[in-house]
Write a protein that holds these residues in place. Structure first.
Motif, PDB file in Angstrom:
ATOM      1  N   ASP A  56       9.457   2.264  -6.825  1.00 12.16           N
ATOM      2  CA  ASP A  56       9.734   1.655  -5.516  1.00 12.16           C
ATOM      3  C   ASP A  56       9.999   0.174  -5.721  1.00 12.16           C
ATOM      4  O   ASP A  56       9.552  -0.412  -6.710  1.00 12.16           O
ATOM      5  CB  ASP A  56       8.543   1.819  -4.565  1.00 12.16           C
ATOM      6  N   ARG A 106     -11.807   6.952   2.271  1.00 16.95           N
ATOM      7  CA  ARG A 106     -10.916   6.186   3.140  1.00 16.95           C
ATOM      8  C   ARG A 106     -11.531   4.830   3.448  1.00 16.95           C
ATOM      9  O   ARG A 106     -12.755   4.698   3.522  1.00 16.95           O
ATOM     10  CB  ARG A 106     -10.659   6.951   4.432  1.00 16.95           C
ATOM     11  N   LEU A 142       0.533  -3.564   4.203  1.00 13.57           N
ATOM     12  CA  LEU A 142       0.705  -2.238   4.794  1.00 13.57           C
ATOM     13  C   LEU A 142       1.986  -2.258   5.617  1.00 13.57           C
ATOM     14  O   LEU A 142       2.144  -3.088   6.515  1.00 13.57           O
ATOM     15  CB  LEU A 142      -0.492  -1.883   5.676  1.00 13.57           C
ATOM     16  N   LEU A 202      -7.159   4.255   5.706  1.00 19.95           N
ATOM     17  CA  LEU A 202      -6.290   4.415   4.553  1.00 19.95           C
ATOM     18  C   LEU A 202      -7.002   5.063   3.367  1.00 19.95           C
ATOM     19  O   LEU A 202      -8.146   4.713   3.073  1.00 19.95           O
ATOM     20  CB  LEU A 202      -5.749   3.043   4.131  1.00 19.95           C
ATOM     21  N   MET A 203      -6.317   5.945   2.681  1.00 21.33           N
ATOM     22  CA  MET A 203      -6.852   6.561   1.465  1.00 21.33           C
ATOM     23  C   MET A 203      -7.085   5.466   0.431  1.00 21.33           C
ATOM     24  O   MET A 203      -6.256   4.574   0.262  1.00 21.33           O
ATOM     25  CB  MET A 203      -5.874   7.583   0.896  1.00 21.33           C
ATOM     26  N   SER A 204      -8.233   5.537  -0.247  1.00 23.64           N
ATOM     27  CA  SER A 204      -8.542   4.548  -1.276  1.00 23.64           C
ATOM     28  C   SER A 204      -9.412   5.174  -2.351  1.00 23.64           C
ATOM     29  O   SER A 204     -10.498   5.671  -2.070  1.00 23.64           O
ATOM     30  CB  SER A 204      -9.269   3.349  -0.665  1.00 23.64           C
ATOM     31  N   TYR A 238       0.847  -1.192   0.000  1.00 21.78           N
ATOM     32  CA  TYR A 238       0.000   0.000   0.000  1.00 21.78           C
ATOM     33  C   TYR A 238       0.884   1.244   0.000  1.00 21.78           C
ATOM     34  O   TYR A 238       1.835   1.351   0.771  1.00 21.78           O
ATOM     35  CB  TYR A 238      -0.907   0.013   1.231  1.00 21.78           C
ATOM     36  N   GLY A 239       0.549   2.187  -0.871  1.00 22.00           N
ATOM     37  CA  GLY A 239       1.245   3.464  -0.914  1.00 22.00           C
ATOM     38  C   GLY A 239       2.531   3.456  -1.723  1.00 22.00           C
ATOM     39  O   GLY A 239       3.189   4.488  -1.822  1.00 22.00           O
ATOM     40  N   SER A 240       2.887   2.319  -2.298  1.00 18.52           N
ATOM     41  CA  SER A 240       4.126   2.282  -3.075  1.00 18.52           C
ATOM     42  C   SER A 240       3.948   3.094  -4.356  1.00 18.52           C
ATOM     43  O   SER A 240       2.856   3.219  -4.890  1.00 18.52           O
ATOM     44  CB  SER A 240       4.550   0.848  -3.374  1.00 18.52           C
ATOM     45  N   GLU A 241       5.028   3.656  -4.818  1.00 18.01           N
ATOM     46  CA  GLU A 241       5.043   4.503  -6.002  1.00 18.01           C
ATOM     47  C   GLU A 241       5.805   3.797  -7.120  1.00 18.01           C
ATOM     48  O   GLU A 241       6.633   2.923  -6.851  1.00 18.01           O
ATOM     49  CB  GLU A 241       5.741   5.835  -5.677  1.00 18.01           C
TER      50      GLU A 241
END
Length: 92
Positions: free
Chosen positions: A17, A68, A40, A56-58, A11-14
């Motif tokens: 990454d 969220r 996560l 978490l933002m979704s 989660y949140g990886s760009e």
């Protein structure tokens, strides 16, 4: 690190990454809801923060972009390590 998690999305990886979990980091698996199957990264979280779950933002939840998704710790099963968060719903 759980061998089953190698190569899984975090989660949140760009873009750019590392793909999958990084050695030496702590993760929980997200179960259910729009983020099902992601990991996560909880590295550096206190035990109290981990026990509190995560909002978490979704972009894929009920409320679309900007919404969220609420994940809370799963009850550990007989052989489980408790490293899972279960989806409880979405909020704007």
């Amino acid at each position: 690190m759980d061998a089953a998690w190698v190569g899984r999305r975090v989660y949140g990886s760009e873009p750019g990454d590392p793909v999958g979990p990084v050695e030496g980091h702590a993760y929980v698996q997200l179960l259910g809801g729009p983020l099902d199957g992601l990991l996560l990264d909880v590295t550096g979280w206190t035990p109290r923060q981990v026990e509190g779950g995560a909002l978490l933002m979704s972009d894929h939840g009920v409320y679309g972009p900007g919404g969220r998704s609420d994940y809370e710790p799963a009850e550990p099963d007989a052989g489980g390590d408790g490293g899972r968060y279960v989806w409880r719903g979405d909020s704007p």
